[in-house]
Structures are given as structure tokens and as C-alpha cells.
Design an enzyme around this catalytic site. Structure first.
Site, short mmCIF file in Angstrom:
data_model
loop_
_atom_site.label_atom_id
_atom_site.label_comp_id
_atom_site.label_asym_id
_atom_site.label_seq_id
_atom_site.Cartn_x
_atom_site.Cartn_y
_atom_site.Cartn_z
N ARG A 1 33.20 -4.86 -12.94
CA ARG A 1 32.83 -5.63 -12.80
C ARG A 1 30.97 -5.78 -12.57
O ARG A 1 30.46 -6.37 -12.27
CB ARG A 1 33.00 -6.55 -11.30
CG ARG A 1 34.44 -7.56 -11.75
CD ARG A 1 34.47 -8.43 -10.58
NE ARG A 1 34.95 -7.53 -9.12
CZ ARG A 1 36.21 -7.77 -9.28
NH1 ARG A 1 36.86 -8.65 -9.51
NH2 ARG A 1 36.86 -6.91 -7.73
N VAL B 1 54.53 -0.79 -12.75
CA VAL B 1 55.65 -0.96 -11.73
C VAL B 1 56.31 1.21 -11.66
O VAL B 1 56.47 2.62 -11.57
CB VAL B 1 56.97 -0.60 -12.88
CG1 VAL B 1 58.35 -0.71 -11.77
CG2 VAL B 1 56.99 -1.49 -13.20
N GLY C 1 54.32 2.56 -9.10
CA GLY C 1 53.16 3.55 -8.86
C GLY C 1 53.34 5.18 -9.77
O GLY C 1 53.51 5.00 -11.06
N ASP D 1 54.34 -9.26 -6.19
CA ASP D 1 54.59 -7.90 -7.10
C ASP D 1 56.09 -7.40 -7.69
O ASP D 1 55.70 -7.10 -8.56
CB ASP D 1 53.53 -7.80 -6.19
CG ASP D 1 53.19 -5.57 -6.89
OD1 ASP D 1 52.24 -6.23 -7.62
OD2 ASP D 1 53.68 -5.00 -6.11
N LYS E 1 58.10 -6.43 -11.33
CA LYS E 1 58.20 -5.64 -11.21
C LYS E 1 59.54 -5.87 -11.88
O LYS E 1 59.82 -4.99 -12.50
CB LYS E 1 57.49 -4.69 -10.22
CG LYS E 1 56.23 -4.51 -10.35
CD LYS E 1 56.08 -3.80 -8.94
CE LYS E 1 54.74 -3.24 -8.53
NZ LYS E 1 54.36 -2.98 -7.37
N1 HSE Z 1 50.21 -3.76 -4.82
C1 HSE Z 1 51.03 -2.75 -5.17
C2 HSE Z 1 51.89 -2.46 -4.15
C3 HSE Z 1 50.21 -1.54 -5.60
O1 HSE Z 1 51.56 -2.02 -2.95
O2 HSE Z 1 53.24 -1.78 -4.72
C4 HSE Z 1 51.26 -0.86 -7.10
O3 HSE Z 1 50.94 -1.77 -8.02
#
Ligand code: HSE
Length: 433
Positions: free
Chosen positions: A46, A133, A135, A202, A206
Site C-alpha cells: 500500500r 488455513v 497458519g 474467518d 477456512k
Molecule cells: N486472523 C487469523 C487468526 C489469522 O487469528 O487465525 C490467520 O488466518
């Protein structure tokens, strides 16, 4: 040695910056593994502000789609985020030119995964998303390749590090929700808009990806029933502890003869279960396969280094030419599976009620439960038992045996209408396996 792999990286936030450092730090080993140098030749972000990164001679692009479409790159890494807009434009620009795409963008995949998969197929370009998915946990490769010989019955897990971090600190330190969320944001775990984390969206993105890989079915995020953790109080965490449970935000996808059930909600998990023992920013996923039985993977679910580790694994696969179909099979071979609505979910429930102190309140609640054929497993009054005056409310917690979502909602709505209960009851599902 094969010619270097020239990569373009769009997005230099915590994951992008960690990836730049990882590729420098591990340069020699990655060359030994893949037989090629992996070089960042272009970046986009950005702003051009100083980030303390050694970007070598990489060219800066203001427009990520221009970087994705540049003939200078062999692979495009998208770490911008967001289902649409700049990330989606750049992803399509890369794939439609036949350039491999590595992305950590679960929101984009949940919304446009099938279309991007088709674009990748038609242009012969790999599409890889290990970092989307859980991390650093290699769950995509595990489901897509490692467990290819299994019929998967169920995938359940803690898929959001921010929520697990918040619930763990509330439980162990008695801290308020807002303070824990602020810390998760400071540590770089939360999404740009943390509503995606705490509202369960989120986790749903996933889960939609995992369900597709696990069951060979088309992604259907719209069919997921989603509840977040905003309503969980310290009182619920304390009651769960007393009853032998922990409260976790779970994503669960299950296949039965009725179809595929997909749900995201706070859940009572028995303390002995591996998911209950997963604390802090860690994620954990249990997969039930017919050949393997139950397998649980646990590891860091968010954060720059852990997520960059997953991005680097995808880059290595592509550098070696080791490429599996994005969703484990051609897009047209994915099933249009029947989805089971949440109302048909069956299981036990934890219910916390503000019961009005007067003769017959508890009898009314039990009658409403009995009418719905709900069997009560345990009931306990929380807080002061003596000196309560008439019409004051008393917190009461009860556990039910297995029943349906429709039945419990109906019984509680009627108990509120009868005046035996005030305020909206807290309802948390119990996972018993
Ligand atoms: N915000 C997401 C979490 C980041 O807390 O798992 C990883 O996908």
C-alpha cells in the site's frame, strides 16, 4: 542448476515481511531442496514506507495486478487479503497469464475458489494455498495428499488463532474480552477487521476450504451456520470449567447419509480432548478418516513467521514442479453435495438462564423441555442461593442430553414467553466425540 524462480510478492504486512526474511535466511537450504535460487524480483504494498527489509533489487509496483501480470515473474504470491478488490484482481491477472499463484487468502478462496481453480486449470498454472488455513500447520497438504486413501467422515478444529487466544486468556487470567482482543491485534494475529475473527467468519472461510478438500465437494461457504464468541462471558468459562469442559470456537464439517453439515460456533469440549488442550494462538484440527481413525494436528495458527512457513512450502513445491490439483481433483470432479441445515443438528447443549425467582419457574422450564422431549442431564444454580427476593433473577446452568437445535430453541423461547426466564438464554453446543 535450473534457472532461478523469480517471484513477485504483493502485500508486505506481517506475513509478507516474514516471508521476505525467511527466503533470505533459508536461501541456501531452499536452493539445495529445489535445485533453484528463489529470488524476489518485484514487490507491491500500500505504501513505499521503510520496513527494515532488505528487498535487494526488487522493483516496486504500486498496482499489485501490474506485478501479477509482469513478464518479469515466474510465480505470484498474494498476501493482500480480502475476498475481492486488489487481491482478487491480482490473482486473476496472474492465473490468466499462466503464472502460478500462492495465496494465504481464505476469504478470497471461500468466495471465488472454484472460479480461481478453473482459471488455474485452463491456463495450466498451479494454485496453492497452504497458508490460508491454520497458519503454520500443513493441513492442506495433509488432507489433499497425505490422507488421499481415506474416506473422511469429519473434520473439526480450532481454526482461528485470535479467538483461541482470547478465550484462553479470559479463562486462565480472568481478563475481559476487549483487553484480550487488543493484545491479539497488537501481536499481529487478528484480521484487519477483527469482526472476521470474533464473529466466526474467518473460521467459516477456512472450514469451507477444508470441507471441500476432505469430502471432494464444491466449496459452499453460504451453507455454513456461523456464530462467534462475542457472547461468551467469564461466567460461562467458569461454569464450563466446573463441569469439566473448555469453551472453544470450533469449525465442524461432518458427512453423513443426510449430506454435509458445516457449522461454526462456541463449543463445550471435554477437557481431556486434544482440542480442549490447545491454548493461546495455537490451532488444532482433528480429522476422522476410515483408514487412519482420528488424527489431530496442532500448531501456531496465526502470526507472521508461522504463516510465512506455509507460503514458503508452497513456493518450494512449485519451484520443484511438484504440483497437485488445487482441491485434490479437477474442479469438475468436485461433488455438489447436499448440505444439512443447522436446525437438524443433534447434540447436547449447555444453557445458562436468568431464571425469575418465584415458585414454579424451574418447573415451567422443565415442562417446556419435556414437551420438546429434551432430557436434562444436570441443573445447577449459580451465585447466591439464599436471600434472593421474589422476582429477582438467579443464574441457572443446565446441561441437556442429545436433542435437536429446533427443539432447544423452541423450549427456551416458550420458557421466556412464560415469564420464567428473563434475557436471552446463553446456548452453547456440547461436542462429545
Ligand atoms: N486472523 C487469523 C487468526 C489469522 O487469528 O487465525 C490467520 O488466518
Amino acid at each position: 542448476m535450473t534457472k532461478p524462480l523469480r517471484i513477485g510478492v504483493a502485500g508486505l504486512g506481517s506475513v509478507g515481511a516474514a516471508l521476505v526474511r525467511l527466503l533470505q535466511r533459508r536461501r541456501a537450504d531452499l536452493r539445495a531442496r529445489t535445485g533453484r535460487d528463489i529470488t524476489i524480483v518485484g514487490v507491491s504494498a500500500r505504501s513505499r514506507r521503510e520496513r527494515g527489509l532488505d528487498l535487494g533489487g526488487a522493483r516496486f509496483y504500486d498496482d499489485p495486478a501490474a506485478l501479477a501480470a509482469s513478464s518479469e515473474i515466474d510465480l505470484f504470491v498474494e498476501l493482500i487479503g480480502g475476498a475481492d478488490g486488489a487481491a482478487y484482481d491480482a490473482a486473476r491477472a496472474a492465473l490468466s497469464r499462466g503464472v502460478p499463484l500462492v495465496t494465504a487468502n481464505k476469504a478470497m478462496l471461500a468466495a471465488h475458489g472454484l472460479e480461481l481453480g478453473r482459471l488455474a486449470e485452463s491456463h495450466g498454472a498451479p494454485l496453492a494455498f497452504e497458508a490460508a488455513v491454520a497458519g503454520g500447520i500443513p493441513i492442506i497438504k495433509t488432507l489433499r495428499e497425505g490422507l488421499a486413501g481415506n474416506a473422511v467422515r469429519r473434520v473439526s478444529g480450532i481454526l482461528n488463532g485470535t479467538c483461541n487466544y482470547i478465550l484462553s486468556r479470559m479463562e486462565t487470567e480472568g481478563l475481559p474480552f476487549e483487553a484480550c482482543l487488543a493484545d491479539a491485534q497488537r501481536l499481529g494475529y487478528a484480521e484487519a477487521d477483527p469482526t472476521f475473527d470474533i464473529g466466526g467468519f474467518d473460521t467459516a472461510h477456512k472450514l469451507a476450504i477444508l470441507a471441500s478438500l476432505a469430502f471432494g465437494a464444491k466449496i459452499d461457504v453460504g451453507a455454513i451456520s456461523i456464530e462467534g464468541i462475542q457472547s461468551i462471558t467469564l461466567a460461562d468459562l467458569a461454569a464450563a470449567d466446573e463441569l469439566g469442559y473448555r469453551i472453544k470456537l470450533l469449525g465442524v464439517a461432518e458427512r453423513s447419509e443426510k449430506g454435509i453439515e458445516q457449522r461454526v460456533h462456541p463449543t463445550m469440549v471435554a477437557k481431556a480432548a486434544p482440542l480442549a488442550q490447545t491454548m493461546g494462538v495455537h490451532n488444532a484440527i482433528t480429522i476422522d478418516g476410515d483408514a487412519i481413525g482420528a488424527l489431530t494436528l496442532v500448531g501456531p495458527g496465526a502470526g507472521g513467521d508461522a504463516t510465512a512457513s506455509a507460503v514458503a512450502a508452497d513456493i518450494c513445491d512449485i519451484a520443484r514442479g511438484d504440483v497437485a490439483p488445487a482441491f485434490g481433483r479437477p474442479i469438475d470432479a468436485l461433488e455438489e453435495a447436499e448440505r444439512v441445515p443447522m436446525q437438524r443438528h443433534e447434540g447436547g447443549y449447555y444453557v445458562r438462564l436468568a431464571v425469575v425467582e418465584r415458585p414454579g419457574s424451574v418447573a415451567t422450564i422443565s415442562t417446556r423441555m419435556a414437551e420438546q422431549r429434551i432430557s436434562i442431564e444436570a441443573i445447577m444454580q449459580k451465585g447466591k442461593a439464599k436471600g434472593v427476593t421474589a422476582n429477582e433473577v438467579v443464574p441457572v446452568v443446565l446441561l441437556t442430553h442429545a436433542t435437536t437445535e429446533t427443539a432447544i430453541r423452541e423450549a427456551l423461547a416458550l420458557a421466556v414467553a412464560d415469564g420464567a426466564v428473563r434475557e436471552t438464554p446463553q446456548v452453547i453446543r456440547i461436542e462429545r466425540d
